[in-house]
Design an enzyme around this catalytic site. Structure first.
Site, PDB file in Angstrom:
ATOM      1  N   LEU A 101       0.896  -1.075  -0.160  1.00 50.18           N
ATOM      2  CA  LEU A 101       0.103  -0.074  -0.006  1.00 50.18           C
ATOM      3  C   LEU A 101       0.872   1.188  -0.085  1.00 50.18           C
ATOM      4  O   LEU A 101       1.619   1.520   0.785  1.00 50.18           O
ATOM      5  CB  LEU A 101      -0.845  -0.096   1.257  1.00 50.18           C
ATOM      6  CG  LEU A 101      -2.028  -0.934   1.408  1.00 50.18           C
ATOM      7  CD1 LEU A 101      -2.566  -0.850   2.735  1.00 50.18           C
ATOM      8  CD2 LEU A 101      -3.192  -0.512   0.257  1.00 50.18           C
ATOM      9  N   HIS A 102       0.788   2.068  -1.121  1.00 53.31           N
ATOM     10  CA  HIS A 102       1.716   3.278  -0.950  1.00 53.31           C
ATOM     11  C   HIS A 102       0.727   4.398  -1.832  1.00 53.31           C
ATOM     12  O   HIS A 102       1.254   5.652  -1.431  1.00 53.31           O
ATOM     13  CB  HIS A 102       2.814   3.091  -1.581  1.00 53.31           C
ATOM     14  CG  HIS A 102       2.737   3.098  -3.070  1.00 53.31           C
ATOM     15  ND1 HIS A 102       2.463   2.002  -4.014  1.00 53.31           N
ATOM     16  CD2 HIS A 102       3.250   4.000  -4.269  1.00 53.31           C
ATOM     17  CE1 HIS A 102       2.469   2.471  -4.924  1.00 53.31           C
ATOM     18  NE2 HIS A 102       2.969   3.497  -5.259  1.00 53.31           N
TER      19      HIS A 102
END
Length: 388
Positions: free
Chosen positions: A203-204
């Site tokens: 997740l980014h």
């Protein structure tokens, strides 16, 4: 021929390395410029070491900041460098702020400009990357497309046929060149993992990690999935603080950011990968590993149409249902054409000869406006007949 290759952040390193190698193998003089958009050792140094990338010839040291600050600082630093080294061609890759900044400077300075990964479109204008990739294509001379859908996008937008080259995916060049090394990594032992007995999560993207409500929903879905399959989440610096604030559900294990070889090993051994990364969608497709993308759209639809990727959106219930369906009936491994480890060779052929990347007939009704430069003039008039 003198070629400047630009990298600025982790997603760039896997794309620029094979291009540099292919150009140098054919006798080109290659200068690597690192803008410094990523500078954390976990996001930078380990990738240079894992991939065997030589130290950059120039480091601009841009650092973090807003989109405007980063783009402006890169342009200000890159302009005098370009005037000093006087390259024939500048190669930019991907869709980060450094890509757009160096493209704009090059377009005004005179050298030819080549964009690797041209034509990718999410059609989501809330993504900064979409703005960067569309604007970079607009000022490029060579549009080096990774897949047929990217070629279709460029043609639909009105670009000339002599600009567009279907070359394949350079990310897969790097993946295939390093896969056996990655499989010797001890990362599974270090984390106490067994092959096929865990899911991998990344997740980014700002749309996922900067909005507390969205991130809370994603973590809720991850918690439900972890009840069936333990999940491992290498923590991106962008997400670390927010994950700590909200709290990670049981069954989701946070681990430090992984280097390139370790991360490929984790993907290769995972039963399923959940991600919001475009590059991970490509790598899992090449590896034949099921991938569930936590976004409403993707600029890499070929990974859905011809790969192992499934779009799940960001609704927690839909994500959970999608992952369970994938675990029950994994998609069959499929790899798109020209994802064969030779994309960088085709790119070098285009840049060093001004020719096409393959042997298929191409339109000849328009004269070619870009040919191989014979020397390095201080300024070169450019035919920039671009769509309105």
């Amino acid at each position: 021929m003198r070629v400047v290759c630009v990298a600025g952040a982790r997603p760039n390193y896997m794309k620029i390395k094979p291009v540099m190698d292919a150009l140098e193998a054919r006798g080109a003089e290659v200068l690597l410029v690192h803008t410094g958009q990523h500078y954390d050792p976990a996001m930078n140094d380990v990738f240079f070491a894992d991939l065997g990338i030589r130290p950059p010839d120039r480091f601009l040291g841009i650092g973090s900041g807003s989109h405007a600050e980063q783009t402006g600082r890169v342009m200000t630093a890159f302009e005098p460098l370009l005037a000093e080294v006087a390259p024939d061609v500048v190669v930019v890759v991907g869709d980060i702020n450094s890509t757009l900044a160096c493209a704009l400077v090059t377009a005004k300075a005179g050298p030819l400009l080549a964009h690797v990964e041209a034509g990718l479109r999410s059609r989501d204008w809330s993504m900064p990357e979409e703005v960067n990739r569309v604007a970079t294509d607009r000022v490029s001379d060579y549009l080096l497309a990774p897949s047929p859908d990217a070629v279709d996008n460029l043609r639909a937008e009105g670009y000339r046929e002599d600009q567009i080259h279907l070359v394949g995916n350079v990310m897969i060049d790097t993946l295939l060149a390093n896969l056996e090394r990655a499989r010797t990594s001890d990362v599974l032992d270090r984390f106490g993992l067994a092959e096929g007995a865990f899911g991998l999560v990344t997740l980014h993207r700002p749309a996922n990690v900067d909005d507390p409500e969205v991130l809370t929903g994603l973590l809720k879905a991850l918690g439900e999935i972890a009840g069936r399959l333990p999940l491992v989440l290498p923590v991106h610096p962008r997400a670390a603080g927010r994950l700590a604030e909200i709290g990670v559900p049981g069954g989701v294990r946070l681990v430090p950011p992984a280097g390139y070889l370790d991360f490929i090993a984790l993907q290769d051994a995972a039963r399923v990968v959940l991600t919001d990364s475009g590059g991970v969608q490509e790598e899992t497709t090449a590896l034949g590993v099921p991938c569930v993308t936590l976004r409403d759209n993707t600029e890499r639809p070929v990974t859905v149409e011809q790969g192992t990727n499934v779009l799940a959106g960001r609704d927690p219930a839909r994500i959970t249902a999608t992952v369970h369906a994938v675990l029950d009936a994994p998609p069959a491994p499929r790899r798109p054409d020209l994802w064969d480890g030779r994309a960088s060779d085709r790119i070098a052929e285009v840049l060093l000869t001004g020719g096409t990347a393959d042997s298929r007939p191409r339109p000849t009704d328009r004269p070619r406006t870009k040919a191989r430069p014979k020397a390095r003039p201080k300024a070169r008039p450019k035919d920039r007949t671009f769509p309105i």
